[in-house]
Scaffold this motif. Structure first.
Motif, PDB file in Angstrom:
ATOM      1  N   GLU A 176       4.602  14.622  -7.222  1.00  0.00           N
ATOM      2  CA  GLU A 176       5.548  13.581  -6.800  1.00  0.00           C
ATOM      3  C   GLU A 176       6.948  14.159  -6.608  1.00  0.00           C
ATOM      4  OE1 GLU A 176       6.535  10.644  -9.737  1.00  0.00           O
ATOM      5  OE2 GLU A 176       6.053  12.000 -11.372  1.00  0.00           O
ATOM      6  N   SER A 195      -0.317   6.528  -6.706  1.00  0.00           N
ATOM      7  CA  SER A 195      -1.148   7.275  -5.752  1.00  0.00           C
ATOM      8  C   SER A 195      -1.248   8.737  -6.146  1.00  0.00           C
ATOM      9  CB  SER A 195      -0.570   7.154  -4.340  1.00  0.00           C
ATOM     10  OG  SER A 195      -0.614   5.814  -3.896  1.00  0.00           O
ATOM     11  N   GLU A 230       0.822  -1.212   0.000  1.00  0.00           N
ATOM     12  CA  GLU A 230       0.000   0.000   0.000  1.00  0.00           C
ATOM     13  C   GLU A 230       0.853   1.258   0.000  1.00  0.00           C
ATOM     14  OE1 GLU A 230      -3.315   2.190   2.919  1.00  0.00           O
ATOM     15  OE2 GLU A 230      -2.574   0.167   3.363  1.00  0.00           O
ATOM     16  N   ASP A 286       3.358   2.304  -3.786  1.00  0.00           N
ATOM     17  CA  ASP A 286       2.896   2.810  -5.077  1.00  0.00           C
ATOM     18  C   ASP A 286       2.726   4.325  -5.033  1.00  0.00           C
ATOM     19  OD1 ASP A 286       2.087   3.000  -7.656  1.00  0.00           O
ATOM     20  OD2 ASP A 286       0.259   1.816  -7.436  1.00  0.00           O
ATOM     21  N   ALA A 287       3.823   5.015  -4.777  1.00  0.00           N
ATOM     22  CA  ALA A 287       3.780   6.475  -4.653  1.00  0.00           C
ATOM     23  C   ALA A 287       3.367   7.136  -5.965  1.00  0.00           C
ATOM     24  CB  ALA A 287       5.145   6.996  -4.195  1.00  0.00           C
ATOM     25  N   ARG A 296      -3.646   8.941  -9.105  1.00  0.00           N
ATOM     26  CA  ARG A 296      -5.035   8.775  -8.676  1.00  0.00           C
ATOM     27  C   ARG A 296      -5.538  10.020  -7.959  1.00  0.00           C
ATOM     28  NH1 ARG A 296      -6.304   4.258  -4.303  1.00  0.00           N
ATOM     29  NH2 ARG A 296      -5.025   5.725  -3.106  1.00  0.00           N
ATOM     30  N   ASP A 297      -4.720  10.589  -7.079  1.00  0.00           N
ATOM     31  CA  ASP A 297      -5.142  11.798  -6.375  1.00  0.00           C
ATOM     32  C   ASP A 297      -5.410  12.939  -7.338  1.00  0.00           C
ATOM     33  OD1 ASP A 297      -5.047  10.523  -3.975  1.00  0.00           O
ATOM     34  OD2 ASP A 297      -3.478  11.785  -3.090  1.00  0.00           O
ATOM     35  N   LEU A 299      -1.771   1.202  -9.486  1.00  0.00           N
ATOM     36  CA  LEU A 299      -2.720   2.309  -9.497  1.00  0.00           C
ATOM     37  C   LEU A 299      -2.653   3.086 -10.804  1.00  0.00           C
ATOM     38  CD1 LEU A 299      -2.534   3.674  -5.830  1.00  0.00           C
ATOM     39  CD2 LEU A 299      -4.398   2.409  -6.910  1.00  0.00           C
ATOM     40  N   MET A 337       4.278   7.827   1.178  1.00  0.00           N
ATOM     41  CA  MET A 337       4.585   6.650   0.361  1.00  0.00           C
ATOM     42  C   MET A 337       5.911   6.812  -0.367  1.00  0.00           C
ATOM     43  SD  MET A 337       0.716   6.248  -1.049  1.00  0.00           S
ATOM     44  CE  MET A 337       0.411   7.982  -0.721  1.00  0.00           C
ATOM     45  N   TYR A 371       5.718  10.249  -2.397  1.00  0.00           N
ATOM     46  CA  TYR A 371       4.483  11.031  -2.434  1.00  0.00           C
ATOM     47  C   TYR A 371       3.787  10.875  -1.085  1.00  0.00           C
ATOM     48  CZ  TYR A 371      -0.191  12.653  -3.706  1.00  0.00           C
ATOM     49  OH  TYR A 371      -1.378  13.342  -3.744  1.00  0.00           O
ATOM     50  N   SER A 380       3.253   0.270 -11.953  1.00  0.00           N
ATOM     51  CA  SER A 380       2.371   0.759 -10.896  1.00  0.00           C
ATOM     52  C   SER A 380       0.941   0.243 -11.071  1.00  0.00           C
ATOM     53  CB  SER A 380       2.347   2.287 -10.901  1.00  0.00           C
ATOM     54  OG  SER A 380       1.219   2.790 -10.227  1.00  0.00           O
TER      55      SER A 380
END
Length: 243
Positions: free
Chosen positions: A26, A13, A6, A9-10, A16-17, A92, A198, A195, A90
């Motif tokens: 990042e 993530s 969890e 995966d910076a 997605r954000d 995500l 992460m 990130y 990645s």
């Protein structure tokens, strides 16, 4: 392939954000302690323009998009009628690209590409400086030979890199000298993406000059046909099958 935890995966993530309106800036950390901001998050979602669009005109047939991220290149090529397989390490990022309409997005690192699972291609794209995903010289040559076996006669690789010597930063020059002393290429980086809380695992990422790229490619079944954008550190090579 080891699954990301969890908190590893910076990059995904951040993507997605950004899609959910929560930022997504990042950070790149180098193993000598240098920390820099990466490209703005919106860059991973922008339609190709300028040099990027120009070099993508060389793409034909079935396409493998390596390090596809949010799918900006894959989506552009897909909309132009290409059958595109978009891969990224990645999970995500793969979710994001599928959400954006990529028909065939898969979680796969470059080192795992193979003909049995993916089939054959007419073009390979490595945009966003993704020639760097080869990591180091010997791995690059090994994977280029594999891509030779996975591609049709007349296939092309459209690959972007950044010339590490076009800099005025003494910290970069010191890092390059440290690499030489360790028997590494000067532009071979050891980095990870951060990130929020992460961070990805450490990975090798290779920056090369056009001359170094030509040396790596020689004897692998490929040769550089054209280099675009040499007026700046970032450049793109059109690499073709060697007859």
């Amino acid at each position: 392939m080891k699954a990301f935890t969890e908190f590893e995966d910076a990059f995904g993530s951040a993507l997605r954000d950004f899609t959910e309106g929560r930022g997504g800036e990042e950070i790149i950390e180098r193993d000598d302690g240098m920390i820099t901001l990466s490209a703005a998050a919106e860059h991973y979602f922008e339609e190709p323009a300028g040099h990027d669009r120009e070099v993508l005109d060389h793409v034909h047939g079935r396409v493998l998009d390596v390090g596809a991220g949010a799918g900006r290149i894959a989506l552009y090529l897909q909309q132009r009628g290409h059958d595109v397989v978009a891969i990224d390490v990645s999970p995500l990022a793969v979710e994001v690209m599928r959400m954006r309409g990529i028909a065939d997005g898969r979680r796969m690192p470059l080192r795992d590409v193979n003909r049995k699972e993916l089939g054959t291609f007419d073009s390979v794209v490595m945009m966003g400086n993704n020639f760097g995903l080869f990591g180091e010289r010997s791995r690059a040559r090994r994977l280029l030979r594999r891509l030779d076996r996975m591609t049709s006669k007349g296939a092309v690789i459209v690959a972007q890199s950044r010339d590490p010597y076009q800099t005025t930063d003494d910290f970069h020059f010191a890092y390059q000298e440290q690499n030489r002393q360790r028997g590494r290429m000067a532009g071979q980086l050891r980095i990870r993406v951060r990130y929020k809380i992460m961070k990805t695992p450490w990975l090798d990422y290779l920056l090369v000059s056009p001359t170094e790229m030509a040396d790596i490619v020689a004897g692998t079944g490929w040769r550089i046909r054209e280099v675009v954008g040499t007026d700046s550190p970032d450049f793109t090579a059109i690499i073709e099958k060697h007859p």
